[in-house]
Design a protein around this motif. Structure first.
Motif, short mmCIF file in Angstrom:
data_model
loop_
_atom_site.label_atom_id
_atom_site.label_comp_id
_atom_site.label_asym_id
_atom_site.label_seq_id
_atom_site.Cartn_x
_atom_site.Cartn_y
_atom_site.Cartn_z
N ARG A 339 0.82 -1.21 0.00
CA ARG A 339 0.00 0.00 0.00
C ARG A 339 0.85 1.27 0.00
O ARG A 339 0.35 2.35 -0.31
N LEU A 340 2.12 1.15 0.36
CA LEU A 340 2.96 2.34 0.49
C LEU A 340 3.23 2.97 -0.87
O LEU A 340 3.59 2.30 -1.84
N VAL A 341 3.08 4.30 -0.93
CA VAL A 341 3.47 5.08 -2.10
C VAL A 341 4.33 6.24 -1.62
O VAL A 341 4.12 6.79 -0.53
N GLY A 342 5.33 6.60 -2.41
CA GLY A 342 6.23 7.70 -2.07
C GLY A 342 5.97 8.90 -2.96
O GLY A 342 5.81 8.77 -4.17
N ILE A 343 5.94 10.08 -2.36
CA ILE A 343 5.63 11.31 -3.08
C ILE A 343 6.72 12.33 -2.79
O ILE A 343 7.14 12.50 -1.64
N THR A 344 7.17 13.04 -3.82
CA THR A 344 8.12 14.14 -3.63
C THR A 344 7.76 15.29 -4.54
O THR A 344 7.36 15.07 -5.69
N PRO A 345 7.86 16.53 -4.08
CA PRO A 345 7.69 17.69 -4.95
C PRO A 345 9.02 18.12 -5.56
O PRO A 345 9.64 19.10 -5.14
#
Length: 645
Positions: A339-345
């Motif tokens: 379920r883990l998702v990684g987000i970066t701006p």
């Protein structure tokens, strides 16, 4: 290859300010640009700093200062890390050796540093708004001057830039927006807008065909006029003119941003036009230095290096950085939980997501320089049962505060915020310092804040944050910690619980109940606190959580000691120490508390160790503050120390 000898820069040495540049014959501008590029490379190789972006803006900087009457005409650079050529040409060449050092030049535009720095721009996507304000102020005051916003293509991905375009397009003012299109922000750019702009790289066909067609049709004037009218309707299918013209701008471009023979006449024409103008220039990051051209990401912000050799591969460090600890934890947790998702701006490298992207590309999201979107995007993912981890610098989370409250916390969504660069960051200075996250996060309902004191604890607290069913931030500083070995596994530390790290009295003797001083450390200041406690016979509590406070531990420590000292590497106003005071007051406990943290002022750039010492947050400074606030208690402790000795 640059050299340190002044004779290598005869033209550059003659430029004390842009007025000197404007007196040069046009033919000397290209040699000047070559000298300027070499000087930038030499300077950055000696001090460290931003390189690729500055090598790419050399000709544009020369052209702007040649055409516009700076500083009367305002230049607003966005992002500001591309302004080293601008600093060199505006009277700061000799100070480049002090770049990003304590008492030296800032790595970004700074109004207090020079009248040529019209606006401070260390974060992105603010230039059009600021320049529009300057342009309308000039009109209101009856002043004949121009305002120019130079915005990188990566910065165009933020909503604020389009809000400003929308406003500017219907404003009656003399504003020029220059899109510096280098197909690069820091991390490789993403998004539909970037793909749209990238079409210009194949637009040479359009430009060549248009020029050939004009030459042929000039012999038949009626056909030539028909072709010109057709071009106005057709060009929007080939170049991104239509997008910006719909905002009300007169769009010009794209043109080569390294060709002074194109730049200068174009800028001269635009300078004399009225109303909002938009110039699209194409540049290349790292221009003129092959290694930076080939790898602009690695050369975005290098440390000191030899230009003849280039950057060297880092040797294995004795201790991993907090960023590396986070990156490894993210990969390990993702392998366990799909379920883990990684987000970066747009901070893949800086936030430690390079390996995560390689291993889990379908669960990696770089949303561009769009912090507000990143947070609400994470909220949407969480609504559908995924577990988003937003890897973001503390200073950049400030830009998404409304989204943090309304879209995440109000709905109590389980989003983990990995806050890198908490506390002072050193060379990037006040604009990038993560000084305010504890105060602005702890007042938000449903939000929790973890403050790891070392690398291993960081991993355990990340797991604790991930296990919660509400939003949690884990804040950690830049660089390495105390060198504590990181244990494998994903065991979570207890939620909301700290621990006593030192309870003994002087010389290992038990402390009398209700006597002495207790130090309550939040984060990495635990380690200087332990050093001070050895001298003073004080108790040290590793609090770990700024919210929720470990009330059981706090009340126990308060009951057992005459005075408390809180330690944090964030703003002392409203910070973790304030939380301690609030909790004591709520429990009707009257106890003297010394709050130590970052003071109520912006702290300049420089070596982070020196900066912390200047704020009294090293071991010597902490000890001095305690001695000054609690002299009687310290005197008793020192007397007891003599007895033990």
């Amino acid at each position: 290859m640059p050299t340190a000898h002044p004779s290598s820069y005869p033209l550059l040495q003659s430029i004390g300010e842009p007025a000197d540049l404007r007196r040069l014959p046009r033919g000397e501008l290209k040699p000047l640009a070559d000298e300027l590029r070499n000087f930038v490379l030499e300077s950055v190789s000696r001090t460290g700093g931003h390189l690729s972006s500055n090598l790419g803006t050399v000709e544009l900087t020369v052209a702007l200062h040649y055409v516009f009457n700076t500083p009367e005409d305002r230049l607003v650079w966005d992002v500001g890390h591309q302004t080293y050529p601008h600093k060199i040409l505006t009277g700061r060449r000799e100070r480049m050796a002090t770049l990003r050092q304590l008492g030296g030049l800032s790595g970004f535009p700074m109004r207090a540093e020079s009248p040529f720095d019209a606006f401070g721009t260390a974060h992105s996507s603010t230039s059009i708004s600021a320049a529009l304000g300057m342009a309308l102020a000039a009109k209101q005051k009856g002043e004949d001057r121009r305002a120019v916003a130079i915005i990188g293509d990566g910065a165009m991905s933020a909503g604020m830039a389009f809000e400003a375009l929308n406003n500017a397009g219907v404003s009656d003012c003399n504003l020029l927006v220059i899109l510096n299109d280098n197909d690069m922000s820091i991390s490789p750019p993403v998004g539909a807008l970037n793909r749209y702009l990238a079409q210009l790289m194949s637009g040479h066909f359009y430009a060549a065909a248009k020029n050939v067609g004009k030459q042929v049709l000039k012999a038949a004037p009626p056909l030539f006029e028909l072709a010109k009218r057709f071009e106005q309707h057709a060009k929007g299918m080939v170049v991104p003119a239509t997008l910006f013209e719909q905002f009300g701008f007169n769009y010009i471009g794209p043109i080569d941003g390294h060709d002074l023979d194109s730049l200068i006449p174009t800028l001269e024409n635009l300078r004399d036009l009225t109303g909002p103008q938009f110039l699209h220039v194409v540049t290349k990051k790292g221009r003129g230095y092959g290694r930076a051209e080939a790898d602009p990401v690695s050369y975005h912000g290098p440390g000191k290096f030899d230009p003849a050799v280039g950057l060297q591969k880092a040797t294995a460090a004795s201790a991993p950085t907090f960023t590396q600890v986070f990156g490894q934890w993210l990969c390990d947790m993702a392998a366990q939980d799909t379920r883990l998702v990684g987000i970066t701006p747009a901070m893949r490298e800086g936030s430690g997501l390079v390996e995560f992207e390689k291993r889990f590309p379908r669960r990696y999201y770089d949303v561009g320089i769009a912090e507000q979107h990143a947070v609400t995007f994470a909220a949407g993912l969480a609504c559908e049962g995924l577990k988003p981890v937003v890897a973001i610098y503390s200073t950049f989370l400030q830009r998404a505060y409304d989204q943090l409250i309304h879209d995440v916390a109000l709905q109590n969504l389980p989003v983990v915020f990995a806050l890198d660069r908490a506390g002072l960051v050193g060379a990037d200075g006040a604009t990038h310092a993560g000084a305010y996250d504890i105060p602005f996060l702890r007042c938000i309902p449903n939000m929790s804040i973890a403050c790891p004191s070392d690398e291993n604890q960081c991993r355990g607290l990340l797991s604790a944050a991930y296990a919660q069913n509400h939003p949690v931030a884990v804040r950690y500083p830049r660089g390495a910690g105390a060198g504590v070995a990181v244990q494998p596994g994903l065991e979570a530390l207890p939620f909301g619980k700290g621990e006593i790290r030192r309870a003994a009295g002087l010389g290992g003797k038990p402390r009398e109940p209700g006597k002495g001083i207790a130090l309550l450390a939040f984060g990495t200041l635990l380690h200087p606190a332990l050093a001070v406690a050895e001298k003073l016979g004080a108790t040290v509590a590793d609090m770990r959580w700024a919210k929720p406070l470990d009330l059981e531990l706090l009340l126990q420590v308060a009951a057992d000691h005459e005075a408390l000292v809180t330690l944090e590497d964030g703003a002392v106003m409203g910070g973790a120490g304030s939380a301690v005071l609030e909790a004591l007051q709520a429990a009707a406990i009257l106890k003297p508390v010394l709050q130590l943290g970052l003071p109520d002022r912006f702290i300049e750039h420089g070596d982070p160790v020196k900066l912390m010492a200047m704020q009294g947050l090293d071991a010597a400074g902490i000890e001095k503050s305690i001695q000054e606030r609690f002299p009687a208690l310290v005197e008793k402790a020192q007397a007891a120390l003599k007895l033990v000795a």
